[in-house]
Write an enzyme that holds these catalytic residues in place. Structure first.
Site, PDB file in Angstrom:
ATOM      1  N   ASP A 127       0.850  -1.181   0.000  1.00 20.02           N
ATOM      2  CA  ASP A 127       0.000   0.000   0.000  1.00 20.02           C
ATOM      3  C   ASP A 127       0.896   1.245   0.000  1.00 20.02           C
ATOM      4  O   ASP A 127       2.114   1.146  -0.166  1.00 20.02           O
ATOM      5  CB  ASP A 127      -0.975  -0.019   1.180  1.00 20.02           C
ATOM      6  CG  ASP A 127      -0.283  -0.019   2.536  1.00 20.02           C
ATOM      7  OD1 ASP A 127       0.917   0.320   2.622  1.00 20.02           O
ATOM      8  OD2 ASP A 127      -0.958  -0.356   3.535  1.00 20.02           O
ATOM      9  N   PHE A 128       0.332   2.394   0.220  1.00 17.49           N
ATOM     10  CA  PHE A 128       1.102   3.639   0.154  1.00 17.49           C
ATOM     11  C   PHE A 128       2.181   3.740   1.227  1.00 17.49           C
ATOM     12  O   PHE A 128       3.092   4.549   1.113  1.00 17.49           O
ATOM     13  CB  PHE A 128       0.161   4.852   0.214  1.00 17.49           C
ATOM     14  CG  PHE A 128      -0.455   5.066   1.570  1.00 17.49           C
ATOM     15  CD1 PHE A 128       0.110   5.944   2.470  1.00 17.49           C
ATOM     16  CD2 PHE A 128      -1.620   4.389   1.928  1.00 17.49           C
ATOM     17  CE1 PHE A 128      -0.466   6.135   3.723  1.00 17.49           C
ATOM     18  CE2 PHE A 128      -2.192   4.574   3.175  1.00 17.49           C
ATOM     19  CZ  PHE A 128      -1.623   5.449   4.077  1.00 17.49           C
TER      20      PHE A 128
END
Length: 151
Positions: A29-30
């Site tokens: 994810d980020f």
């Protein structure tokens, strides 16, 4: 972590199956940590390879005169630690056996021997059109040789 000695089909002496999985950027994810749903993909690969290495491939099930497949009915995942991009993970799959129509697995995702995530999986066998079916006797008997041996 060094893996236990494995046979040519990636099983150790306790009949645990091992699959290495590298974490790629697309798995994260980020924050750079593995997105939680991707552990389900890693566990799916582990179960699929376990079955294939035990001699029961998805393609062989579909090629039968009475085509069959597996579908999941319960997934319970516990997340312990984050995995990050470039980590080398090992997916350990234990076939626990059949309980009536249910086929049970216990899986773990490890990094250098550290538990990252673990899952309890229940599957059932279905007809190719999705209807529930009894497990195929010869496949159930064949898989019994790959049941995890604790301890």
């Amino acid at each position: 972590m060094s893996l236990p000695p494995l046979d040519a089909r990636n099983f150790d002496a306790a009949r645990q199956h091992w699959l290495p999985v590298r974490v790629y950027y697309e798995d994260t994810d980020f924050t750079g940590m593995v997105y939680h749903a991707n552990y389900l993909r890693f566990f799916e690969r582990g179960r699929s390879d376990h079955l294939r290495d035990a001699g029961v491939s998805h393609q062989s099930l579909l090629a039968r005169e009475d085509p069959a497949a597996f579908t999941l009915t319960n997934v319970n995942v516990t997340y312990r630690r984050p995995a990050k991009v470039d980590d080398l993970l090992h997916i350990r799959t234990r076939y626990l056996g059949m309980d009536g129509p249910r086929i049970r697995f216990a899986q773990a995702c490890l990094r250098d021997g550290e538990l990252i995530a673990e899952a309890e999986i229940t599957a059932v066998m279905i007809h190719a059109d999705g209807r529930l079916r009894r497990p195929i006797k010869e496949i159930a008997e064949h898989l019994e040789a790959y049941r995890w041996q604790a301890g």
